[in-house]
Design a protein around this motif. Sequence first.
Motif, PDB file in Angstrom:
ATOM      1  N   SER A 139       0.814  -1.169   0.039  1.00  0.00           N
ATOM      2  CA  SER A 139       0.023  -0.058   0.048  1.00  0.00           C
ATOM      3  C   SER A 139       0.831   1.088   0.035  1.00  0.00           C
ATOM      4  O   SER A 139       1.845   1.518   0.989  1.00  0.00           O
ATOM      5  CB  SER A 139      -1.012   0.167   1.114  1.00  0.00           C
ATOM      6  N   THR A 141       0.109   4.287   0.101  1.00  0.00           N
ATOM      7  CA  THR A 141      -0.706   5.425   1.024  1.00  0.00           C
ATOM      8  C   THR A 141      -0.104   5.041   2.655  1.00  0.00           C
ATOM      9  O   THR A 141       0.329   5.699   3.263  1.00  0.00           O
ATOM     10  CB  THR A 141      -1.989   5.476   1.049  1.00  0.00           C
ATOM     11  N   MET A 142      -0.105   3.621   2.926  1.00  0.00           N
ATOM     12  CA  MET A 142       0.074   3.392   4.287  1.00  0.00           C
ATOM     13  C   MET A 142       1.628   2.832   4.404  1.00  0.00           C
ATOM     14  O   MET A 142       1.829   2.375   5.461  1.00  0.00           O
ATOM     15  CB  MET A 142      -0.923   2.067   4.599  1.00  0.00           C
ATOM     16  N   ARG A 146      -0.498  -5.362   2.918  1.00  0.00           N
ATOM     17  CA  ARG A 146      -1.922  -5.672   3.572  1.00  0.00           C
ATOM     18  C   ARG A 146      -2.769  -6.514   2.568  1.00  0.00           C
ATOM     19  O   ARG A 146      -2.468  -5.974   1.403  1.00  0.00           O
ATOM     20  CB  ARG A 146      -2.663  -4.449   3.949  1.00  0.00           C
ATOM     21  N   HIS A 148      -6.034  -6.953   0.091  1.00  0.00           N
ATOM     22  CA  HIS A 148      -6.968  -6.082  -0.811  1.00  0.00           C
ATOM     23  C   HIS A 148      -8.173  -6.803  -1.341  1.00  0.00           C
ATOM     24  O   HIS A 148      -8.016  -7.722  -2.001  1.00  0.00           O
ATOM     25  CB  HIS A 148      -5.911  -5.615  -2.052  1.00  0.00           C
ATOM     26  N   PHE A 177     -12.257   5.367   6.069  1.00  0.00           N
ATOM     27  CA  PHE A 177     -11.195   4.951   5.290  1.00  0.00           C
ATOM     28  C   PHE A 177     -11.262   4.792   3.697  1.00  0.00           C
ATOM     29  O   PHE A 177     -10.262   5.216   2.941  1.00  0.00           O
ATOM     30  CB  PHE A 177     -10.801   3.727   5.741  1.00  0.00           C
ATOM     31  N   MET A 178     -12.348   4.572   3.235  1.00  0.00           N
ATOM     32  CA  MET A 178     -12.892   4.373   1.878  1.00  0.00           C
ATOM     33  C   MET A 178     -13.577   5.278   1.201  1.00  0.00           C
ATOM     34  O   MET A 178     -14.007   5.480  -0.074  1.00  0.00           O
ATOM     35  CB  MET A 178     -13.496   2.862   1.586  1.00  0.00           C
ATOM     36  N   LEU A 226      -7.632   5.712   2.669  1.00  0.00           N
ATOM     37  CA  LEU A 226      -6.689   4.536   2.680  1.00  0.00           C
ATOM     38  C   LEU A 226      -5.854   4.615   1.325  1.00  0.00           C
ATOM     39  O   LEU A 226      -4.802   3.590   1.394  1.00  0.00           O
ATOM     40  CB  LEU A 226      -7.501   3.469   2.927  1.00  0.00           C
ATOM     41  N   GLU A 227      -6.413   4.867   0.425  1.00  0.00           N
ATOM     42  CA  GLU A 227      -5.701   4.641  -1.233  1.00  0.00           C
ATOM     43  C   GLU A 227      -5.508   6.167  -1.593  1.00  0.00           C
ATOM     44  O   GLU A 227      -5.298   6.413  -2.864  1.00  0.00           O
ATOM     45  CB  GLU A 227      -6.517   3.873  -1.690  1.00  0.00           C
TER      46      GLU A 227
END
Length: 263
Positions: A139, A141-142, A146, A148, A177-178, A226-227
């Motif tokens: 990820s 962003t993070m 993780r 998906h 988050f989404m 989150l993205e």
Amino acid sequence: MDNNQSKKTAGAIALIVIAVIVITVIIIAIVTNRDSNKDPDVTDKIEDNAESDLSDAVTDMIDDASEALDDVKDAVDPDKKDTDKNTENDTADTKNDESSTDTDSPMTPDVTASLPTEFCLPVTGYISKGYSMDTPVFSLTMNDYRTHSGIDIGAEEGTAVSAFADGTVTDIYTDPFMGVCIEVTHSGGMVSKYMSLNEELGEGIEAGAAVKCGQTIAKVGNTAALEASDESHLHFEVMLNDRTIDPMEYIDTEVMADTGYEN
């Protein structure tokens, strides 16, 4: 207490009750006759009152006798009361089930029907990140690895997002988050989710609205925190009987090629 003893007990009580009623009737008749002999002028009135009192007394005694006999029956056969109670509960449950069936809304998922027979591409673009629940993927962003639970379809912001199949919009919400999300429930226990959408939804799109395969329901956005570092895309998920599955199982790869999809 065995059955023979129970029957004897019930019979004895019944005989006692009958004897009390008979004795009471005799006493009332004697008193009535004596009073009427003392005062002939009020005989009719006394007789009427006596008949009324006698009727009330007999009725009360019969009610008391019935209650006494019911108590005896319950004592002799305690399971009968439980059986009657269970029968009442079963009847109530049946009524509740019928009421629940009558009040089912059109938003209730139809899990008994077959899956849709036609599926449409949710957006024209390319697969920037695939479904991966077994192997963690990186990820950006993070800055970690993780799982998906869907596929990311790269597309410019504002690109039209279409319904995956015929169904009903069952939820529109903003996930921390989404981002902006739409949930559509299809037949056969299938649910499709469209995430990181633009806040501008398609015409007439609201909870409870019926949608057709290929109908525009929203536009691609960049609202998923989150993205957020990923390029503009639609995060698309499919669930079957409450379990996530790979959406690519229902997307025709030949149709993807014809519409500009790249894998």
